[in-house]
Scaffold this active site. Structure first.
Site, PDB file in Angstrom:
ATOM      1  N   ARG A 221      64.051  66.482  24.351  1.00  0.00           N
ATOM      2  CA  ARG A 221      64.374  67.061  25.657  1.00  0.00           C
ATOM      3  C   ARG A 221      65.738  67.749  25.560  1.00  0.00           C
ATOM      4  NH1 ARG A 221      61.163  65.461  30.030  1.00  0.00           N
ATOM      5  NH2 ARG A 221      59.720  63.751  29.563  1.00  0.00           N
TER       6      ARG A 221
ATOM      7  N   HIS B  86      62.897  70.113  30.018  1.00  0.00           N
ATOM      8  CA  HIS B  86      61.995  70.636  29.001  1.00  0.00           C
ATOM      9  C   HIS B  86      62.487  71.963  28.444  1.00  0.00           C
ATOM     10  CE1 HIS B  86      58.790  67.707  29.554  1.00  0.00           C
ATOM     11  NE2 HIS B  86      58.890  67.871  30.862  1.00  0.00           N
TER      12      HIS B  86
ATOM     13  N   HIS C 178      54.982  67.494  34.062  1.00  0.00           N
ATOM     14  CA  HIS C 178      54.959  68.120  35.382  1.00  0.00           C
ATOM     15  C   HIS C 178      54.055  69.347  35.376  1.00  0.00           C
ATOM     16  CE1 HIS C 178      58.235  65.471  36.394  1.00  0.00           C
ATOM     17  NE2 HIS C 178      58.427  66.044  37.567  1.00  0.00           N
TER      18      HIS C 178
ATOM     19  N   ARG D 272      61.563  72.844  35.640  1.00  0.00           N
ATOM     20  CA  ARG D 272      61.747  71.902  34.534  1.00  0.00           C
ATOM     21  C   ARG D 272      62.724  72.447  33.499  1.00  0.00           C
ATOM     22  NH1 ARG D 272      61.134  67.410  36.057  1.00  0.00           N
ATOM     23  NH2 ARG D 272      60.460  66.549  34.070  1.00  0.00           N
TER      24      ARG D 272
END
EC number: 3.1.3.9
Length: 339
Positions: free
Chosen positions: A79, A167, A114, A161
């Site tokens: 991440r 991400h 997501h 995100r």
């Protein structure tokens, strides 16, 4: 892959810098795209409009999130919020990045959950609404509107995100592609009238399948909790690292939801036939009940207790939406039969 990650960091920095004034919008979008929103928001809304669509949302969301967990265990994606420091590639030219309360998720990053669950669950809603509009109006243009809204929503969730550093861009793209494909495929096999045994077996299959995979990979010396330690090390605030974002929380949510779906259909097959006004009341009461259920604090120690209660929380959700609230509203609004 290192070059892709480096480029992703600079893209995230530029995106944060250029859209800082829309911070509230991006945080709202990432909240709407949270996998739990499919169960707590999308499911009751869809169910009271069209029963089959509501059942499909739970089915598709549960299987999609479970597959997302499996993909993450296999792909080992980092991440951005911790890779930028862990890689030690930016010591001389460190990008100006900001973390947020919803940044510090603890599972691996690829693909984006997501984007994947939003792409799958909202496809069910968009396709159902499109079919309804097409059958009622015969207009291809009107039938395309739900898919336009779906595309905008999916884009907003995906960009959010990247904005919050959860991400890298390529992880979001992978989540979108996987989510759309799963939405199309799983929406064709919705178990609306299957037995309780089917849902019990499905729930246990998700649990045991993931646990066997976890144990098997651990036996080969693969530490599947590697991302949790990195999240704790590099998150700006320790309280932002929460157990409900851990991989096993996703697993227990999915298994609990499927068992709850089976129980709800077992208690009251076919449900109650209610007019639109009582249905609107059901939606309001269900939303209120689910909000309090989701906000109820759970003990985090020992972890097994937390995951067990998390399982029960999401097993209760279909009971509230499909049985408890409609039954109560039916009881209060039903006209007494005349002799």
């Amino acid at each position: 892959m290192e070059a892709i990650y480096v480029q992703g960091i600079w893209v995230a920095e530029a995106f944060q810098s250029k859209t800082r004034e829309y911070e509230d919008f991006w945080l709202f979008a990432t909240h709407i795209g949270d996998p739990k929103a499919a169960f707590l928001i999308v499911f009751p809304l869809a169910f009271y409009v069209h029963r089959r669509t509501g059942v499909a949302v739970v089915w598709v969301a549960a299987l999609s999130e479970w597959l997302n967990l499996v993909f993450k265990w296999i792909l080992f994606g980092p991440r951005p919020y911790w890779w930028v420091d862990e890689s030690r590639l930016f010591l001389k030219n460190k990008p100006q990045l900001q973390q947020f309360q919803c940044t510090c998720e603890t599972g691996p990053g690829s693909p984006s959950g997501h984007a994947m669950i939003t792409g799958a669950a909202w496809w069910v809603v968009a396709s159902s609404l499109s079919s309804f509009l097409r059958s009622r109006t015969g207009s291809k243009l009107l039938a395309a509107v739900p898919f336009l809204v779906y595309s905008v929503l999916l884009a907003a969730v995906s960009l959010s995100r990247i904005f919050i550093l959860a991400h890298f861009p390529h992880q979001v793209v992978a989540g979108i592609l996987a989510g759309v494909m799963l939405g199309v495929l799983l929406n064709r096999t919705v178990p609306e009238w299957r037995s309780l045994v089917f849902f019990l077996c499905s729930s246990m299959a998700l649990l045991l399948g993931a646990l066997l995979m976890y144990t098997g990979l651990e036996q080969f010396g693969i530490d599947l909790s590697w991302s949790i330690s990195l999240a704790k090390r590099w998150c700006s605030k320790s309280e932002w690292v929460r157990m409900d974002t851990a991989p096993f929380s996703s697993l227990t949510r999915d298994a609990g939801s499927l068992l709850g779906l089976g129980l709800a259909q077992f208690w009251k097959p076919g449900g109650w036939t209610l007019p639109w006004v009582p249905k609107t009341l059901c939606l309001a009461l269900s939303s209120l009940a689910l909000f309090h259920i989701s906000q109820f604090p759970l003990p985090t120690v020992p972890p097994l207790l937390f995951y067990s209660l998390f399982f029960l929380r999401y097993a209760i959700v279909p009971q509230v939406v499909m049985v408890v609230v409609p039954g109560l509203v039916h009881l209060l609004t039903a006209k007494p039969k005349r002799d």
